[in-house]
Design a protein around this motif. Structure first.
Motif, short mmCIF file in Angstrom:
data_model
loop_
_atom_site.label_atom_id
_atom_site.label_comp_id
_atom_site.label_asym_id
_atom_site.label_seq_id
_atom_site.Cartn_x
_atom_site.Cartn_y
_atom_site.Cartn_z
N ASN A 60 0.85 -1.18 0.00
CA ASN A 60 0.00 0.00 0.00
C ASN A 60 0.90 1.24 0.00
OD1 ASN A 60 0.78 0.53 2.76
ND2 ASN A 60 -0.70 -1.05 3.36
N GLU A 61 0.29 2.39 -0.04
CA GLU A 61 1.05 3.63 -0.13
C GLU A 61 1.97 3.83 1.08
OE1 GLU A 61 0.31 8.44 -0.68
OE2 GLU A 61 -1.33 7.05 -1.10
N GLN A 62 1.48 3.52 2.27
CA GLN A 62 2.31 3.68 3.47
C GLN A 62 3.52 2.76 3.43
OE1 GLN A 62 1.18 6.82 4.47
NE2 GLN A 62 2.26 5.99 6.23
N ALA A 63 3.34 1.55 2.93
CA ALA A 63 4.46 0.61 2.83
C ALA A 63 5.51 1.13 1.84
CB ALA A 63 3.96 -0.76 2.41
N ILE A 64 5.05 1.71 0.74
CA ILE A 64 5.98 2.26 -0.25
C ILE A 64 6.76 3.42 0.36
CG2 ILE A 64 6.15 3.47 -2.46
CD1 ILE A 64 3.65 1.79 -3.32
N ILE A 65 6.07 4.29 1.08
CA ILE A 65 6.75 5.42 1.74
C ILE A 65 7.78 4.90 2.74
CG2 ILE A 65 6.39 7.35 3.35
CD1 ILE A 65 3.66 7.78 1.87
N GLY A 66 7.40 3.88 3.50
CA GLY A 66 8.33 3.28 4.45
C GLY A 66 9.53 2.66 3.75
N GLY A 67 9.30 2.02 2.61
CA GLY A 67 10.38 1.44 1.84
C GLY A 67 11.34 2.49 1.32
#
Length: 135
Positions: A98-105
């Motif tokens: 999801n978007e939050q996971a991409i930002i975290g990555g």
């Protein structure tokens, strides 16, 4: 390597994507694990081996509704393959559940200061997007 890839494609119902020395095996978990077993076997026959430290199993499904079978988890653990459930790097790009996971990555790969400079250039009114991407 073509012979290795052909053997893998014949052994399991998966889709293979290769680029340079990267191989991506896409499919349902049991078929991906079967394909990976074939990869290991085929590479051994040509005196090569998989760099497991650069390998991962990407599984972005909700564990509550679509749990990864314990046998798959065990096989991956035995092979030293990390299961990525939130994000992974694919050919230098971050893909995520999801978007939050991409930002975290992205945050884990690049210091926040570097990202701030990049986005400041990207949004600069005197630079086109293409020019900003090159800087």
């Amino acid at each position: 390597m073509r012979e290795v890839y052909n053997a893998v494609a014949a052994a399991a119902s998966v889709t293979l994507y290769s680029y340079m020395d990267n191989l991506y095996i896409v499919g349902v978990p049991d078929q991906v694990v079967a394909a990976f077993a074939t990869v290991k076997q085929q590479l051994q026959s040509v005196r090569l081996e998989c760099n497991r430290s650069k390998s991962c199993f990407i599984y972005f499904h909700d564990e509550a509704t679509h749990p990864l079978p314990p046998a798959i988890v065990s096989t991956l653990a035995d092979d030293g393959i990390e299961i990525r459930r939130d994000y992974a790097e694919v050919l230098g790009a971050i893909v995520g559940a999801n978007e939050q996971a991409i930002i975290g990555g992205l945050a884990s790969l690049l210091p926040t200061e570097m990202m701030a400079h990049f986005f400041r250039r990207l949004c600069h009114p005197n630079l086109s997007s293409q020019a900003a991407m090159r800087l």
